[in-house]
Structures are given as C-alpha cells and as structure tokens.
Design an enzyme around this catalytic site. Structure first.
Site, PDB file in Angstrom:
ATOM      1  N   ASP A  54     -31.390   2.382   8.965  1.00  0.00           N
ATOM      2  CA  ASP A  54     -30.055   1.763   9.053  1.00  0.00           C
ATOM      3  C   ASP A  54     -29.671   0.768   7.950  1.00  0.00           C
ATOM      4  OD1 ASP A  54     -30.882   2.779  11.465  1.00  0.00           O
ATOM      5  OD2 ASP A  54     -30.373   1.018  12.630  1.00  0.00           O
ATOM      6  N   GLU A 233     -26.598   2.082  20.248  1.00  0.00           N
ATOM      7  CA  GLU A 233     -27.201   1.372  19.118  1.00  0.00           C
ATOM      8  C   GLU A 233     -26.118   0.927  18.129  1.00  0.00           C
ATOM      9  OE1 GLU A 233     -31.650   3.237  18.731  1.00  0.00           O
ATOM     10  OE2 GLU A 233     -30.113   4.386  17.720  1.00  0.00           O
TER      11      GLU A 233
HETATM   12  C1  FRU Z   1     -30.898   2.817  14.843  1.00  0.00           C
HETATM   13  C2  FRU Z   1     -32.109   1.980  15.287  1.00  0.00           C
HETATM   14  C3  FRU Z   1     -31.668   0.602  15.764  1.00  0.00           C
HETATM   15  C4  FRU Z   1     -32.915  -0.214  15.552  1.00  0.00           C
HETATM   16  C5  FRU Z   1     -33.476   0.367  14.268  1.00  0.00           C
HETATM   17  C6  FRU Z   1     -34.970   0.342  14.179  1.00  0.00           C
HETATM   18  O1  FRU Z   1     -31.256   3.852  13.968  1.00  0.00           O
HETATM   19  O2  FRU Z   1     -32.810   2.640  16.292  1.00  0.00           O
HETATM   20  O3  FRU Z   1     -31.219   0.597  17.088  1.00  0.00           O
HETATM   21  O4  FRU Z   1     -32.629  -1.573  15.436  1.00  0.00           O
HETATM   22  O5  FRU Z   1     -33.026   1.717  14.211  1.00  0.00           O
HETATM   23  O6  FRU Z   1     -35.435   0.725  12.926  1.00  0.00           O
END
Ligand code: FRU
Length: 508
Positions: A54, A233
């Site tokens: 992300d 998310e």
């Molecule tokens: C989204 C996610 C978020 C989390 C991160 C962990 O892709 O699952 O919810 O904070 O990636 O790397």
C-alpha cells in the site's frame, strides 16, 4: 489471511491509407539491454528492491509530494512491515529516500497517513510531518489474542528523512476488534479539528482530536452488503465539488480484501454522500468502484496539496497473487497518480479518475491520424509498452481492440453497445501461469451503459495497462507480463465503427 501469513527516437511510418507500419530500431536495442529488469516500470513508481504494498502517508510539503509505502526490505514477499519513502516534484519522477519507519516493540508498521502540523497542535514542532499508522503486534497475534492492532504516531522535523516515534504510543488502543487499522487523518477545516477515519473489520470509525495524541470516537459508518464484502481496509474521506456546479459532496473510499469484490478480490469502492463533521451518510444503494481492473488496491489521496487537487495513488497489484508476480529484484508498482473528480451523470454521482494534468509533460506525439472508415486498421510500433494510445470511437455495435506481438501474446479490449459492457481479457497476455488466481482473474468487465461515443486512453508500461474510459469515468488497471513487448495494435471490427483523433504518444 494470505499476506499476513504469508521507449522513440526513429519512427518509420509507412502509412497505406489503412495500414501503418513502424520500426523503431534504436529503441529495440535499448529494450534488449533492459531485459535484465524486464518488467520494471519506466514511469510508475517501483521500489529499488524488495517488497512493496500500500501507498502510505501521502502528503505534500514544501515542493514535494511524499510517498511512503508498506515495505519489507529483506525480501520480495510480504514480511514485517516498514514504511519505505520516496518523494517527487511532479508525481512522476521519484527520488528514493531512506526507510522512514521501522518496526519496534509495539509491532510492525502497517498502513496509515501523514499530515503537516502547521500550528504545532501536537507540540512536536511547527510544521512537523506527523505519520499516523497502525501497529500490528505479531507476538500478540501469535498468542491468539485479537487486540493486536493499535494506532501510533511518529514525527519528522526534516521533511520525512528521520523520524521519532511518540513515546506514549499507542494513541488509540484496540477495542477488542481483530481488524482495526489504516488510519487516515484529515484536517476538517469546517470544524477546525483533526479527524481520523479507520476501519474496524466491517465498518468505519471516525475520531476527533485537537492534538493528534488524544482521540475521541464520534461515529461509525456501516453499509449492508449482501453478501458481505471481505475485510474493510484503507479508508479515506474527502470533500469534492460536483463538476460544473457549486454542489459539494463527500466521498468515502474503502478497500476490500477477500474474494467478494467484482474484480475477484482486492478492490476499492467509494460512497458519495454527506458528512456533517460527525456522521457520514449516503443514499447510494449499490457499490461503485474506483477501478474495475484487478490491480488498483488500497489507494488513498494526498493531504495538503498546494492546488487543492485530490490526487489518488493505488497499489498496482492484488493480494490474490501479489506475492508471486514474476519479478525478481523488487515486487509491485504503484498506479499512475490520478486526479479524482466528481460528476453527476444522469442523477448518479460518479468519481472520475483523471490522468493527472502534468502527465502531458512526459509524453511526445509520435502518430496522429484520422482513420475513419479504414478497416482493418492495424499498426506496429516497437515501443507500445511505453506509450499512451488515445482515440474516440463511435460504436454502432461492438468495438474490439487487440494488443499483441510476434510471440502471440494478446490483450484484448472490447465494448458491446447492446449490453453496455466494457471488458478486457488478459488470458493470453503473456506469462499468466505463475499463479492460478492471476489466470482466474483474466476477464474483467464494467457496465458503462449504452454510449454512442467513447473516448479511450490506454497507458502501457513494462508490466501494466491502464485504460481510462471517457476521461476516467471508468478505469481498468491490470498488470500484464508479456513475454515480449507488445508491438501490434489492431481494431478488429470492419463495419459500423468510426475512430477519430487517433494518437500515439511515447512516454518519457
Ligand atoms: C491493505 C493492508 C492494510 C494493512 C497493510 C499491511 O493491503 O492489508 O489493511 O495495513 O496492507 O501491509
């Protein structure tokens, strides 16, 4: 959950009235040299090495757009999360910076946001860059506890180069919810207060704070999905003016893991509604998606942009196969930055993802043609995978566009006016066998309704194709791993189609 366990220098145009053939020898040889890093994007952000997911902490400060990102510096698969860092003056050419945040005794550093504390509300210093992120405690998780995600803050007094964690972290404790994460902090100018939006398993929670340290929960937003979508998310919340009017609406963005999004999983949807500074409400009955391709996930927007533009960047991958994409030294790229706009189309609000304005500055026109009535239409161009192809199509029945190469790798794009369905097929696009989920998600579609005319922009990089329909009213972003560069473009339909303003631009 899987992850937690887990170029034109010479263009020779031979244009018959209907056929264009080009050879680009110089760039062909540079392509051979680049084979070492075959799928490395040329104008999309990639980490120099190792794993990225992300985008985090998107914030503008003193002439630079900062891009932090979920980063595992010791391997090319997901691992203990850090925040990697890069910065850019134009959102297109990025400078790699040292790792910003490292895991500590409270856990890994999961996704979050960043703000510039102009008035020193937190007391870390005037103009401090403050990151607000999720701590994910792997020890507690292993022990079978559910309260292993909390929210912490850190600050930087040197434009994001060095960071100090706040000594009294976490600033928001876990309320007994397993998936409790991804805080996005915004400055609510109407209320003159900081607000934090996070996701709690299957809903959103909103908090207020005067100092970024003490937070008070003020509301929740839920949406009855039937069937329920996968875990919520990476939320975002912002105001947009409806294009051409003075009307203002609020947009809430949520990403969904699992397998329930229409793209087969890892999709980002949005709600358009109202927000009174406490509660977000919407009349929307069904989900609308930021992107109808497989590879635009966990995207959020920039805080503090100089021109008030709403710039969005997503992670150009998908949890269903992200850990296995066929790159060696690094893994994953970000989508092109896009400017979000809100329109009202026949009474329905649509969030458009427009190619950012200054993308023009890295493109040069190499071909422009009116090809009305000349079919079949096809041409070869050696550097298709570093180009933008644009045209307008007046469709009577169906449109079918094929991108291919001498290796018979093939990517097709089609629109059926009767059903209103616009779709892509990457089932024969190149290497599709590295992961069964990648293959399974070969066909992607979106119902755009019956349109007499379509404006299409196709942006190709070494391992991605981004399709913008009608200036980004609908977008389809997909990764492709062609065995060779795509060189051939073909409009298949013989009858009933007119194509205007056909252009190819090379990129960079
Ligand atoms: C989204 C996610 C978020 C989390 C991160 C962990 O892709 O699952 O919810 O904070 O990636 O790397």
């Amino acid at each position: 959950m899987k992850k937690f366990e887990l170029s034109l220098i010479i263009v020779l145009l031979v244009l018959g009235c209907s056929k264009a053939t080009k050879t680009d020898k110089l760039s062909q040889s540079s392509y051979v040299n680049e084979k070492v890093e075959k799928y490395r994007s040329k104008f999309h952000f990639t980490p120099e090495a190792n794993w990225m997911n992300d985008p985090n902490g998107l914030v503008y400060s003193n002439g630079y757009y900062h891009l932090f990102y979920q980063y595992y510096p010791n391997g090319t698969v997901w691992g203990p999360m850090h925040w990697g860092h890069a910065k850019s003056k134009n959102l297109l050419k990025w400078e790699h910076m040292p790792i910003a945040l490292f895991p500590d005794e409270l856990g890994y550093i999961f996704s979050g946001s960043a703000v510039i504390d102009k008035d020193n509300t937190a007391g870390f210093g005037k103009g401090a860059m403050i990151a607000i992120f999720t701590y994910h405690d792997p020890v507690k998780e292993k022990e079978g506890k559910i309260d292993y995600q909390t929210q912490g803050i850190a600050y930087s007094l040197d434009e994001g180069v060095t960071w100090k964690k706040y000594s009294e972290n976490p600033v928001i404790d876990n309320p007994g919810i397993r998936d409790f994460r991804d805080p996005k902090v915004i400055w609510n100018e109407d209320k003159e207060i900081w607000q934090l939006i996070l996701v709690a398993k299957d809903h959103v929670q909103i908090y207020d704070s005067k100092n970024l340290k003490q937070w008070t929960k003020i509301s929740e937003f839920r949406f009855e999905d039937n069937p329920p979508l996968g875990v919520w998310e990476c939320p975002d919340l912002f105001k947009l003016k409806v294009d051409g009017t003075e009307e203002e609406k609020w947009v809430l963005i949520i990403s969904h893991g699992g397998e329930s999004a229409p793209n087969g999983g890892s999709g980002t949807r949005y709600f358009v509604g109202d927000y009174d500074g406490t509660t977000f409400t919407t009349d929307q009955k069904e989900s609308q998606w930021i992107d109808y391709g497989t590879d635009n996930y966990a995207g959020v927007t920039y805080n503090n942009t100089p021109d008030n533009k709403r710039i969005f960047i997503g992670w150009m991958s998908n949890w269903n196969y992200a850990n296995e994409t066929p790159t060696k030294k690094w893994r994953s790229a970000m989508t092109l930055p896009r400017e979000l706009k809100l329109i009202n189309k026949n009474g329905k609000y649509l969030v458009k993802s427009k190619i950012i304005e200054n993308f023009k500055t890295i493109t040069t026109e190499v071909l422009k043609e009116e090809i009305t009535g000349h079919f079949p239409y096809d041409f070869q161009y050696q550097n298709l995978q570093q180009s933008k192809i644009s045209f307008e199509a007046i469709v009577n029945d169906k449109l079918e566009v094929i991108l291919s190469n001498s290796n018979k790798d093939l990517y097709s794009i089609s629109y059926d006016k009767k059903t209103g369905v616009f779709s892509i097929d990457r089932s024969q696009s190149g290497n599709v066998n590295f992961n069964s989920n990648f293959k399974k998600s070969s066909f992607q579609k979106v119902n755009i309704g019956t349109e007499d005319q379509l404006a299409i922009d196709i942006i190709l990089d070494a391992s991605s194709i981004e399709i913008f329909i009608n200036q980004g009213q609908y977008v389809i972003t997909t990764q492709v791993f062609s065995n060779e560069n795509y060189t051939d473009f073909n409009v298949k339909n013989k009858d009933g189609i007119t194509i205007n303003n056909f252009k190819i631009k090379k990129i960079l």
